[in-house]
Write a protein that holds these residues in place. Structure first.
Motif, PDB file in Angstrom:
ATOM      1  N   GLU A 168      -2.475  -8.488  -0.527  1.00 64.32           N
ATOM      2  CA  GLU A 168      -1.287  -8.263   0.288  1.00 64.32           C
ATOM      3  C   GLU A 168      -1.466  -8.904   1.659  1.00 64.32           C
ATOM      4  OE1 GLU A 168      -0.929  -4.006   0.364  1.00 64.32           O
ATOM      5  OE2 GLU A 168      -1.968  -3.830   2.282  1.00 64.32           O
ATOM      6  N   TYR A 169      -0.331  -9.229   2.242  1.00 60.59           N
ATOM      7  CA  TYR A 169      -0.307  -9.744   3.622  1.00 60.59           C
ATOM      8  C   TYR A 169       0.382  -8.709   4.498  1.00 60.59           C
ATOM      9  CZ  TYR A 169       0.906 -12.382   7.777  1.00 60.59           C
ATOM     10  OH  TYR A 169       1.051 -12.780   9.083  1.00 60.59           O
ATOM     11  N   ARG A 170      -0.321  -8.284   5.557  1.00 57.83           N
ATOM     12  CA  ARG A 170       0.212  -7.304   6.496  1.00 57.83           C
ATOM     13  C   ARG A 170       0.535  -8.008   7.820  1.00 57.83           C
ATOM     14  NH1 ARG A 170      -5.225  -3.685   5.587  1.00 57.83           N
ATOM     15  NH2 ARG A 170      -4.942  -3.308   3.340  1.00 57.83           N
ATOM     16  N   HIS A 171       1.694  -7.722   8.345  1.00 56.90           N
ATOM     17  CA  HIS A 171       2.105  -8.387   9.598  1.00 56.90           C
ATOM     18  C   HIS A 171       2.671  -7.350  10.556  1.00 56.90           C
ATOM     19  CE1 HIS A 171       3.074 -12.037  11.875  1.00 56.90           C
ATOM     20  NE2 HIS A 171       4.119 -11.350  12.323  1.00 56.90           N
ATOM     21  N   THR A 172       2.195  -7.381  11.785  1.00 59.31           N
ATOM     22  CA  THR A 172       2.673  -6.466  12.812  1.00 59.31           C
ATOM     23  C   THR A 172       4.058  -6.905  13.275  1.00 59.31           C
ATOM     24  OG1 THR A 172       0.433  -5.921  13.547  1.00 59.31           O
ATOM     25  CG2 THR A 172       2.230  -5.506  15.095  1.00 59.31           C
ATOM     26  N   LEU A 173       5.045  -6.052  13.033  1.00 53.81           N
ATOM     27  CA  LEU A 173       6.426  -6.345  13.421  1.00 53.81           C
ATOM     28  C   LEU A 173       6.740  -5.856  14.822  1.00 53.81           C
ATOM     29  CD1 LEU A 173       8.106  -5.233  10.078  1.00 53.81           C
ATOM     30  CD2 LEU A 173       7.440  -7.546  10.742  1.00 53.81           C
ATOM     31  N   PHE A 174       6.080  -4.740  15.203  1.00 52.93           N
ATOM     32  CA  PHE A 174       6.346  -4.151  16.524  1.00 52.93           C
ATOM     33  C   PHE A 174       5.117  -3.366  16.952  1.00 52.93           C
ATOM     34  CE2 PHE A 174       7.678  -0.514  19.103  1.00 52.93           C
ATOM     35  CZ  PHE A 174       8.363  -1.148  20.135  1.00 52.93           C
ATOM     36  N   GLU A 175       4.731  -3.494  18.222  1.00 59.15           N
ATOM     37  CA  GLU A 175       3.601  -2.746  18.755  1.00 59.15           C
ATOM     38  C   GLU A 175       3.851  -2.415  20.211  1.00 59.15           C
ATOM     39  OE1 GLU A 175      -1.292  -3.037  19.293  1.00 59.15           O
ATOM     40  OE2 GLU A 175      -0.175  -4.654  18.280  1.00 59.15           O
ATOM     41  N   LYS A 176       3.758  -1.126  20.530  1.00 61.26           N
ATOM     42  CA  LYS A 176       3.924  -0.698  21.916  1.00 61.26           C
ATOM     43  C   LYS A 176       3.124   0.588  22.122  1.00 61.26           C
ATOM     44  CE  LYS A 176       7.331   0.178  25.551  1.00 61.26           C
ATOM     45  NZ  LYS A 176       6.773  -0.865  26.431  1.00 61.26           N
ATOM     46  N   GLY A 177       2.143   0.522  23.033  1.00 59.66           N
ATOM     47  CA  GLY A 177       1.313   1.693  23.294  1.00 59.66           C
ATOM     48  C   GLY A 177       0.529   2.094  22.060  1.00 59.66           C
ATOM     49  N   GLN A 186       4.093  -2.104  10.878  1.00 58.34           N
ATOM     50  CA  GLN A 186       3.646  -3.246  10.071  1.00 58.34           C
ATOM     51  C   GLN A 186       4.535  -3.393   8.841  1.00 58.34           C
ATOM     52  OE1 GLN A 186      -0.402  -2.919   8.688  1.00 58.34           O
ATOM     53  NE2 GLN A 186      -1.217  -4.249  10.263  1.00 58.34           N
ATOM     54  N   GLY A 187       4.753  -4.631   8.455  1.00 65.57           N
ATOM     55  CA  GLY A 187       5.371  -4.915   7.172  1.00 65.57           C
ATOM     56  C   GLY A 187       4.337  -5.548   6.261  1.00 65.57           C
ATOM     57  N   ASN A 188       4.507  -5.381   4.949  1.00 60.43           N
ATOM     58  CA  ASN A 188       3.560  -6.014   4.033  1.00 60.43           C
ATOM     59  C   ASN A 188       4.264  -6.465   2.763  1.00 60.43           C
ATOM     60  OD1 ASN A 188       3.715  -3.279   2.874  1.00 60.43           O
ATOM     61  ND2 ASN A 188       2.034  -3.958   1.577  1.00 60.43           N
ATOM     62  N   ALA A 189       3.740  -7.526   2.203  1.00 58.14           N
ATOM     63  CA  ALA A 189       4.174  -8.026   0.899  1.00 58.14           C
ATOM     64  C   ALA A 189       2.941  -8.093   0.009  1.00 58.14           C
ATOM     65  CB  ALA A 189       4.808  -9.405   1.030  1.00 58.14           C
ATOM     66  N   PHE A 190       3.055  -7.624  -1.234  1.00 57.16           N
ATOM     67  CA  PHE A 190       1.873  -7.504  -2.081  1.00 57.16           C
ATOM     68  C   PHE A 190       2.148  -7.939  -3.513  1.00 57.16           C
ATOM     69  CE2 PHE A 190       4.040  -3.384  -2.514  1.00 57.16           C
ATOM     70  CZ  PHE A 190       4.009  -3.179  -3.890  1.00 57.16           C
ATOM     71  N   VAL A 191       1.060  -8.206  -4.213  1.00 61.25           N
ATOM     72  CA  VAL A 191       1.080  -8.398  -5.660  1.00 61.25           C
ATOM     73  C   VAL A 191      -0.095  -7.621  -6.236  1.00 61.25           C
ATOM     74  CG1 VAL A 191       0.940 -10.004  -7.584  1.00 61.25           C
ATOM     75  CG2 VAL A 191       2.119 -10.698  -5.484  1.00 61.25           C
ATOM     76  N   ASP A 192       0.197  -6.684  -7.134  1.00 58.85           N
ATOM     77  CA  ASP A 192      -0.827  -5.948  -7.873  1.00 58.85           C
ATOM     78  C   ASP A 192      -0.787  -6.408  -9.319  1.00 58.85           C
ATOM     79  OD1 ASP A 192      -1.280  -4.522  -5.564  1.00 58.85           O
ATOM     80  OD2 ASP A 192      -0.173  -2.740  -6.198  1.00 58.85           O
ATOM     81  N   GLY A 193      -1.931  -6.750  -9.861  1.00 57.98           N
ATOM     82  CA  GLY A 193      -1.977  -7.188 -11.248  1.00 57.98           C
ATOM     83  C   GLY A 193      -3.259  -6.756 -11.909  1.00 57.98           C
ATOM     84  N   GLY A 194      -3.199  -6.549 -13.227  1.00 62.02           N
ATOM     85  CA  GLY A 194      -4.412  -6.152 -13.929  1.00 62.02           C
ATOM     86  C   GLY A 194      -4.234  -6.158 -15.427  1.00 62.02           C
ATOM     87  N   SER A 195      -5.364  -6.036 -16.123  1.00 58.90           N
ATOM     88  CA  SER A 195      -5.353  -5.952 -17.575  1.00 58.90           C
ATOM     89  C   SER A 195      -6.529  -5.095 -18.019  1.00 58.90           C
ATOM     90  CB  SER A 195      -5.438  -7.348 -18.206  1.00 58.90           C
ATOM     91  OG  SER A 195      -5.225  -7.257 -19.609  1.00 58.90           O
ATOM     92  N   TRP A 196      -6.429  -4.563 -19.246  1.00 53.28           N
ATOM     93  CA  TRP A 196      -7.398  -3.591 -19.739  1.00 53.28           C
ATOM     94  C   TRP A 196      -7.847  -3.919 -21.161  1.00 53.28           C
ATOM     95  CZ3 TRP A 196      -4.032  -2.838 -16.018  1.00 53.28           C
ATOM     96  CH2 TRP A 196      -4.401  -2.065 -14.917  1.00 53.28           C
ATOM     97  N   ARG A 197      -9.070  -3.509 -21.504  1.00 51.78           N
ATOM     98  CA  ARG A 197      -9.551  -3.595 -22.889  1.00 51.78           C
ATOM     99  C   ARG A 197      -9.215  -2.291 -23.591  1.00 51.78           C
ATOM    100  NH1 ARG A 197     -15.916  -4.083 -24.038  1.00 51.78           N
ATOM    101  NH2 ARG A 197     -15.824  -1.960 -23.176  1.00 51.78           N
ATOM    102  N   ASN A 198      -8.610  -2.387 -24.766  1.00 57.57           N
ATOM    103  CA  ASN A 198      -8.265  -1.196 -25.528  1.00 57.57           C
ATOM    104  C   ASN A 198      -9.520  -0.476 -26.010  1.00 57.57           C
ATOM    105  OD1 ASN A 198      -5.477  -1.775 -25.343  1.00 57.57           O
ATOM    106  ND2 ASN A 198      -5.602  -3.125 -27.138  1.00 57.57           N
ATOM    107  N   PRO A 199      -9.486   0.865 -26.143  1.00 62.72           N
ATOM    108  CA  PRO A 199     -10.645   1.591 -26.681  1.00 62.72           C
ATOM    109  C   PRO A 199     -11.046   1.057 -28.052  1.00 62.72           C
ATOM    110  CG  PRO A 199      -9.039   3.112 -25.749  1.00 62.72           C
ATOM    111  CD  PRO A 199      -8.395   1.767 -25.746  1.00 62.72           C
ATOM    112  N   GLY A 200     -12.321   0.661 -28.177  1.00 64.29           N
ATOM    113  CA  GLY A 200     -12.798   0.090 -29.424  1.00 64.29           C
ATOM    114  C   GLY A 200     -12.409  -1.358 -29.637  1.00 64.29           C
TER     115      GLY A 200
END
Length: 419
Positions: A335-344, A349-363
């Motif tokens: 993900e990319y995080r970007h500070t949109l506003f900061e005061k005191g 922050q805003g963020n854009a992400f990609v989550d991905g994955g794969s699994w082996r079946n039991p057996g």
């Protein structure tokens, strides 16, 4: 050229001389709740050492990693007798913190976890607290963690959990829903080899209960099951991450290895190991790129109760609560995080992400990783509401949308960055 080399040599001699001065006084300032004696206990520099810039920088980085410390710095002041005074300045976090995590999907599934933790108990960075979870059923847990209980390298952790959830069990004839309960008692010893390397080792005694509620059945899978187990755990972490308030940079690797014994062939003993590789990079003044790669493998038992789960809270935002299981896993979150506003003290922050994955079946075999039914990819976006002076007060809202087969979508809401 000769004059230039002589100047370099003189500069080196002068610098070396300055940093070889004896420290005669160390002052801790800015601390209100954190004990000065605790800060002295865990830092390397003391009145018996000579001035060393590397040690000072490591001490500051170590202090910044503490939940109680929002920011830290040092100053070196010359004294009339030729020695120096070192000043460690700290800005403290507020450390009695509520926690909250909420998960939803487009099929109206809803679950949440609420907790309250003290991250600076007795002014010595002792962590103590508990949580309550509602995920169809009620669950709760209590945690105690004191990394510096014995000395600057050695500590102890104690955990109790009574977790009850609705678990899908995947059979050849279809999916069954079981009420699952896990009551566990855990004891861990904590040891830090040096600034970047630490280890945890211990034992977990737990009882698992499975109670059939609805769905498919199988003659080979019992409808009611209670098994007492022992889990031996080893965690090794390499951490070379530095922070500046909510910005982080660097690399860390966390290896988690477990051996689980069992007294029932339906839930046989197994080995499980997984490693999280995490990389953070600052991008300009306001950006932060973060990535986590998890590689995991377990004994490939052909059991519906496989150890790796596909879950909103663990790995894929928007996918749902425990929608599948496997005996090996490859998961990438970036993900990319970007500070949109900061005061005191406040940061948005805003963020854009990609989550991905794969699994082996039991057996199954490693070819399962390329099976479309096991592959899940969820891009999404979110917001972070950050309080810079309260530890881990990052309220996050993410929305993930699946783009692979049989995809869902949904919100994942919680405290702290996702990783």
């Amino acid at each position: 050229m000769l004059v230039k080399n002589v100047l370099h040599i003189l500069l080196f001699i002068i610098t070396s001389s300055a940093w070889s001065q004896q420290i005669s006084e160390i002052v801790i300032q800015g601390n209100k709740k954190t004990k000065a004696s605790f800060i002295r206990k865990i830092t390397q520099v003391n009145e018996a050492t000579k001035l060393d810039s590397l040690q000072l920088e490591q001490d500051i980085s170590r202090l910044k990693r503490l939940p109680a410390i929002a920011h830290a710095y040092f100053q070196v002041q010359a004294k009339e007798d030729g020695s120096v005074k070192v000043v460690y300045g700290v800005e403290e976090n507020f450390t009695i913190i509520p926690s909250a995590n909420i998960y939803t999907t487009d099929d109206d599934e809803f679950a949440y976890r609420l907790g309250l933790y003290e991250f600076n108990g007795l002014g010595r960075n002792i962590i103590f607290g508990g949580y309550y979870q509602r995920d169809i059923y009620n669950s709760y847990g209590v945690n105690f963690r004191a990394p510096y209980l014995i000395n600057k390298k050695t500590g102890l952790a104690l955990n109790y959990q009574n977790l009850t959830t609705s678990e899908p069990v995947f059979l050849e004839s279809g999916t069954a829903d079981y009420k699952y309960n896990n009551e566990s008692y855990e004891l861990l010893s904590l040891y830090q080899f040096n600034f970047t390397n630490r280890v945890e080792a211990g034992i977990n005694y737990f009882t698992e209960n499975y109670e059939y509620k609805s769905g498919a059945t199988s003659a080979d899978v019992p409808q009611n099951l209670e098994v007492k187990k022992l889990l031996y755990k080893l965690i090794y972490e390499y951490n070379n991450v530095s922070s500046f308030y909510h910005y982080v940079a660097g690399f860390k690797s966390i290896l988690n290895f477990q051996y689980v014994t069992s007294r029932d062939d339906t839930l046989p003993e197994f080995l499980i190991g997984f490693n999280d590789f995490v990389y953070y990079k600052r991008v300009g003044k306001k950006g932060n790129w973060a990535s986590r790669l998890r590689l995991g493998i377990a004994t490939n038992n052909d059991s519906p109760f496989a150890p790796f789960a596909v879950d909103n809270n663990l790995n894929i935002r928007g996918v749902g609560n425990t929608i599948d299981r496997g005996t090996a896993a490859i998961v990438l979150n970036t993900e990319y995080r970007h500070t949109l506003f900061e005061k005191g003290w406040f940061v948005l922050q805003g963020n854009a992400f990609v989550d991905g994955g794969s699994w082996r079946n039991p057996g199954g075999d490693f070819g399962d990783f390329s099976d479309n039914q096991n592959l899940r990819v969820y891009p999404g976006a979110g917001l972070r509401f950050i309080h810079k002076k309260i530890f881990n007060t990052i309220f996050r809202v993410d929305y993930g949308i699946g783009v692979t087969q049989n995809a869902t979508q949904g919100f994942v809401i919680g405290i702290g960055q996702y990783f």
